[in-house]
Design a protein around this motif. Structure first.
Motif, PDB file in Angstrom:
ATOM      1  N   MET A   1       0.837  -1.180   0.000  1.00  0.00           N
ATOM      2  CA  MET A   1       0.000   0.000   0.000  1.00  0.00           C
ATOM      3  C   MET A   1       0.884   1.247   0.000  1.00  0.00           C
ATOM      4  O   MET A   1       1.827   1.364   0.766  1.00  0.00           O
ATOM      5  N   LEU A   2       0.583   2.162  -0.868  1.00  0.00           N
ATOM      6  CA  LEU A   2       1.338   3.403  -0.971  1.00  0.00           C
ATOM      7  C   LEU A   2       0.728   4.457  -0.047  1.00  0.00           C
ATOM      8  O   LEU A   2      -0.485   4.506   0.139  1.00  0.00           O
ATOM      9  N   THR A   3       1.600   5.292   0.504  1.00  0.00           N
ATOM     10  CA  THR A   3       1.140   6.444   1.267  1.00  0.00           C
ATOM     11  C   THR A   3       1.813   7.688   0.701  1.00  0.00           C
ATOM     12  O   THR A   3       2.892   7.618   0.098  1.00  0.00           O
ATOM     13  N   TYR A   4       1.159   8.809   0.901  1.00  0.00           N
ATOM     14  CA  TYR A   4       1.639  10.074   0.365  1.00  0.00           C
ATOM     15  C   TYR A   4       1.733  11.064   1.518  1.00  0.00           C
ATOM     16  O   TYR A   4       0.763  11.254   2.254  1.00  0.00           O
ATOM     17  N   ASP A  23       7.440  -0.049   3.301  1.00  0.00           N
ATOM     18  CA  ASP A  23       8.629   0.021   4.161  1.00  0.00           C
ATOM     19  C   ASP A  23       9.151   1.449   4.319  1.00  0.00           C
ATOM     20  O   ASP A  23      10.250   1.654   4.831  1.00  0.00           O
ATOM     21  N   ARG A  24       8.386   2.439   3.856  1.00  0.00           N
ATOM     22  CA  ARG A  24       8.696   3.866   3.972  1.00  0.00           C
ATOM     23  C   ARG A  24       9.841   4.324   3.072  1.00  0.00           C
ATOM     24  O   ARG A  24      10.457   5.340   3.318  1.00  0.00           O
ATOM     25  N   TRP A  25      10.125   3.561   2.007  1.00  0.00           N
ATOM     26  CA  TRP A  25      11.078   4.003   0.991  1.00  0.00           C
ATOM     27  C   TRP A  25      10.342   4.928   0.028  1.00  0.00           C
ATOM     28  O   TRP A  25       9.217   4.647  -0.380  1.00  0.00           O
ATOM     29  N   ALA A  26      11.002   5.999  -0.380  1.00  0.00           N
ATOM     30  CA  ALA A  26      10.408   6.923  -1.343  1.00  0.00           C
ATOM     31  C   ALA A  26      10.483   6.314  -2.739  1.00  0.00           C
ATOM     32  O   ALA A  26      11.564   6.022  -3.237  1.00  0.00           O
ATOM     33  N   PRO A  91      -3.515  11.004  -2.861  1.00  0.00           N
ATOM     34  CA  PRO A  91      -2.840  10.567  -4.094  1.00  0.00           C
ATOM     35  C   PRO A  91      -3.059  11.555  -5.242  1.00  0.00           C
ATOM     36  O   PRO A  91      -2.143  11.823  -6.017  1.00  0.00           O
ATOM     37  N   GLY A  92      -4.248  12.128  -5.328  1.00  0.00           N
ATOM     38  CA  GLY A  92      -4.533  13.088  -6.390  1.00  0.00           C
ATOM     39  C   GLY A  92      -3.690  14.347  -6.281  1.00  0.00           C
ATOM     40  O   GLY A  92      -3.203  14.866  -7.286  1.00  0.00           O
TER      41      GLY A  92
END
Length: 111
Positions: A1-4, A23-26, A91-92
């Motif tokens: 799951m991606l977070t922004y 894992d909190r990698w950009a 995300p938008g």
């Protein structure tokens, strides 16, 4: 799951926007100077890895001159006292900033 997320670095007057993996990698990184709204980076980890694997000498350096640098370590866990305050972004909103940043950086380099 991606977070922004976004966070502000006051010493450099930079807003940093990150698309983070689990894992909190950009995966993608945008830098926006607060004082004048100029984008300084819009870099993608996947694109950096493609440049690295291209076999062309200097491909990563050329990519980073054009689009900036993706953070080379995961963001610290939220409980770390040294972490700047992270704010969630949609995300938008991230996609809009990404497109605007890429357009501006490509215009600056004549792509």
């Amino acid at each position: 799951m991606l977070t922004y997320v976004r966070w502000y670095w006051p010493n450099d007057d930079l807003w940093n926007y990150e698309e983070l993996d689990a894992d909190r990698w950009a995966l993608r990184h945008v830098e926006l100077r607060g004082s004048d709204g100029v984008f300084l980076a819009a870099a993608s980890l996947a694109e950096v890895l493609t440049a690295r694997d291209s076999g062309t000498v200097g491909a990563v350096a050329e990519y980073e001159r054009r689009y900036g640098v993706v953070p080379e370590a995961p963001l610290p866990p939220p409980t770390d006292a040294l972490e700047p305050a992270l704010e969630s972004v949609s995300p938008g909103e991230f996609e809009r900033l990404w497109r605007d940043a890429r357009r501006q950086l490509e215009q600056q380099t004549g792509i």
